[in-house]
Design a protein around this motif. Structure first.
Motif, mmCIF file in Angstrom:
data_model
loop_
_atom_site.group_PDB
_atom_site.id
_atom_site.type_symbol
_atom_site.label_atom_id
_atom_site.label_comp_id
_atom_site.label_asym_id
_atom_site.label_seq_id
_atom_site.Cartn_x
_atom_site.Cartn_y
_atom_site.Cartn_z
ATOM 1 N N LEU A 38 30.348 48.241 55.103
ATOM 2 C CA LEU A 38 31.901 48.036 54.236
ATOM 3 C C LEU A 38 30.879 47.846 52.545
ATOM 4 O O LEU A 38 31.519 48.309 51.779
ATOM 5 N N PHE A 39 29.910 47.479 52.897
ATOM 6 C CA PHE A 39 28.890 47.514 51.340
ATOM 7 C C PHE A 39 28.734 48.702 50.856
ATOM 8 O O PHE A 39 28.867 49.156 49.418
ATOM 9 N N ALA A 40 28.572 49.780 51.743
ATOM 10 C CA ALA A 40 28.193 51.166 51.554
ATOM 11 C C ALA A 40 29.722 51.715 50.801
ATOM 12 O O ALA A 40 29.787 52.296 49.775
ATOM 13 N N LEU A 41 30.515 51.443 51.439
ATOM 14 C CA LEU A 41 31.989 51.807 51.208
ATOM 15 C C LEU A 41 32.293 51.263 49.647
ATOM 16 O O LEU A 41 32.799 51.722 48.764
ATOM 17 N N ARG A 42 31.861 50.015 49.510
ATOM 18 C CA ARG A 42 32.331 49.335 48.311
ATOM 19 C C ARG A 42 31.739 49.926 46.989
ATOM 20 O O ARG A 42 32.322 50.217 45.888
ATOM 21 N N SER A 43 30.257 50.162 47.292
ATOM 22 C CA SER A 43 29.396 50.809 46.257
ATOM 23 C C SER A 43 29.885 52.188 46.134
ATOM 24 O O SER A 43 29.310 52.655 44.970
ATOM 25 N N ALA A 44 30.449 52.836 46.951
ATOM 26 C CA ALA A 44 30.744 54.178 46.562
ATOM 27 C C ALA A 44 32.097 54.671 45.771
ATOM 28 O O ALA A 44 32.263 55.612 45.563
ATOM 29 N N ILE A 45 32.959 53.476 45.691
ATOM 30 C CA ILE A 45 34.236 53.696 44.948
ATOM 31 C C ILE A 45 34.064 53.021 43.494
ATOM 32 O O ILE A 45 33.852 51.822 43.288
ATOM 33 N N GLU A 46 34.349 53.846 42.447
ATOM 34 C CA GLU A 46 34.375 53.377 41.002
ATOM 35 C C GLU A 46 35.544 52.689 40.618
ATOM 36 O O GLU A 46 35.562 51.729 40.126
ATOM 37 N N ASN A 47 36.714 53.471 41.076
ATOM 38 C CA ASN A 47 38.056 52.498 40.729
ATOM 39 C C ASN A 47 38.202 51.317 41.487
ATOM 40 O O ASN A 47 38.259 51.104 42.523
ATOM 41 N N LEU A 80 27.936 44.305 64.760
ATOM 42 C CA LEU A 80 28.494 43.598 63.622
ATOM 43 C C LEU A 80 27.736 43.769 62.304
ATOM 44 O O LEU A 80 28.463 44.070 61.121
ATOM 45 N N LEU A 81 26.392 43.780 62.469
ATOM 46 C CA LEU A 81 25.569 44.170 61.238
ATOM 47 C C LEU A 81 26.051 45.561 60.776
ATOM 48 O O LEU A 81 26.235 45.811 59.441
ATOM 49 N N LEU A 82 25.990 46.570 61.667
ATOM 50 C CA LEU A 82 26.220 47.794 61.422
ATOM 51 C C LEU A 82 27.873 47.874 60.554
ATOM 52 O O LEU A 82 27.991 48.582 59.609
#
Lengths: 49, 232
Positions: free
Chosen positions: B131-140, B124-126
């Motif tokens: 998801l946080f990595a995904l969020r911080s990777a997208i600018e728009n 679950l932690l993984l």
């Protein structure tokens, strides 16, 4: 230390309560940091006017 | 406003009762807890460790609910609410893991065992960490909100399985595992009325605390977003 904790395991529960409190405290610290940033930005924009 | 004072009183009672009410083999007074073989004094962790795991489920549920809301209304405030819930969910999942492994050190002998319960929370932690990595990777921000909403919906589908089902149907060390004869399921059979009361009060207090933290958290994110767009 370990044998003491094994005989008095209520202190393990105490450690666990402290861990939970630490987690909540870290969240509050981060929240405080972002609020401070907002405050600074607001202060700048108020001075501009 | 009164709920904040209620929270203060409830949480104070849970901390005092959880730490100081005595555990005896046959309780005769209302405040005594029953002795659960294999857990003894360490059974009191249930008042502080289980609520953290419970809050991680609530947070991930709220993240999904507001993710769905964002997808239907395209309001970025809903994404902020979903994001704040995700942050809290992550914190409480980490807390559940850390408090559990402190307990495991003294109950099972080592901090980590790859017990089904530990393995499932690690996965679950993984899942939510990425998801946080995904969020911080997208600018728009619209794209970020949309992807994050979809991801949080799919990620939540795994939560009931990893938290409620998998650790219960597999043999393991954690109380409540399939082969547990001593203490599980702790909640149903081994607790007396008083322990049950303190446990449910603890769940209630932590849930109120969660909604307070979440409320302050998403308000901060929303104000920060609006400020960066000079809307206020």
């Amino acid at each position: 230390m370990e044998s003491f904790l094994e005989q008095n395991s209520i202190y393990i529960v105490l450690f666990i309560v402290l861990t939970v409190w630490t987690g909540i405290f870290v969240y509050l610290l981060n929240l405080d940091k972002s609020l401070k940033k907002i405050e600074e930005e607001l202060g700048d924009s108020l001075n501009e006017k | 406003m009164y709920w904040k004072y209620t929270l203060f009183v409830l949480m104070s009672f849970v901390i005092v009762a959880g730490l100081s009410f005595p555990i005896v083999s046959s309780p005769s007074v209302w405040y005594e807890f029953p002795l659960i073989p294999g857990l003894e004094e360490k059974a009191k962790i249930i008042f502080f460790h289980v609520p953290t795991a419970w809050l991680s489920v609530i947070s991930f549920l709220m993240a999904m609910v507001y993710g769905i809301k964002y997808l239907s209304k395209k309001n970025l405030d809903d994404d902020a609410k979903s994001n704040a819930a995700l942050q809290l969910g992550m914190i409480f999942t980490i807390l559940a893991t850390v408090t559990g492994s402190i307990w495991a050190k003294f109950t099972w002998g080592a901090f980590w065992h790859w017990d089904p319960r530990e393995t499932s929370i690690f996965i679950l932690l993984l899942i939510y960490g990425s998801l946080f990595a995904l969020r911080s990777a997208i600018e728009n921000e619209d794209k970020r909100a949309r992807l994050s909403a979809v991801y949080s919906i799919f990620a939540f589908l795994t939560v009931p399985f990893f938290i409620f089902i998998m650790p219960r149907i597999m043999p393991g060390l954690h109380p409540g595992s399939a082969n547990d004869t001593n203490s599980g399921p702790v909640v149903d059979f081994q607790m007396n009325a008083n322990m049950m009361l303190v446990f449910y009060l603890s769940l209630t207090a932590f849930t109120i605390l969660y909604f307070w933290m979440w409320n302050i958290g998403y308000k901060t994110i929303i104000i920060k977003d609006k400020l960066s767009k000079k809307l206020i």
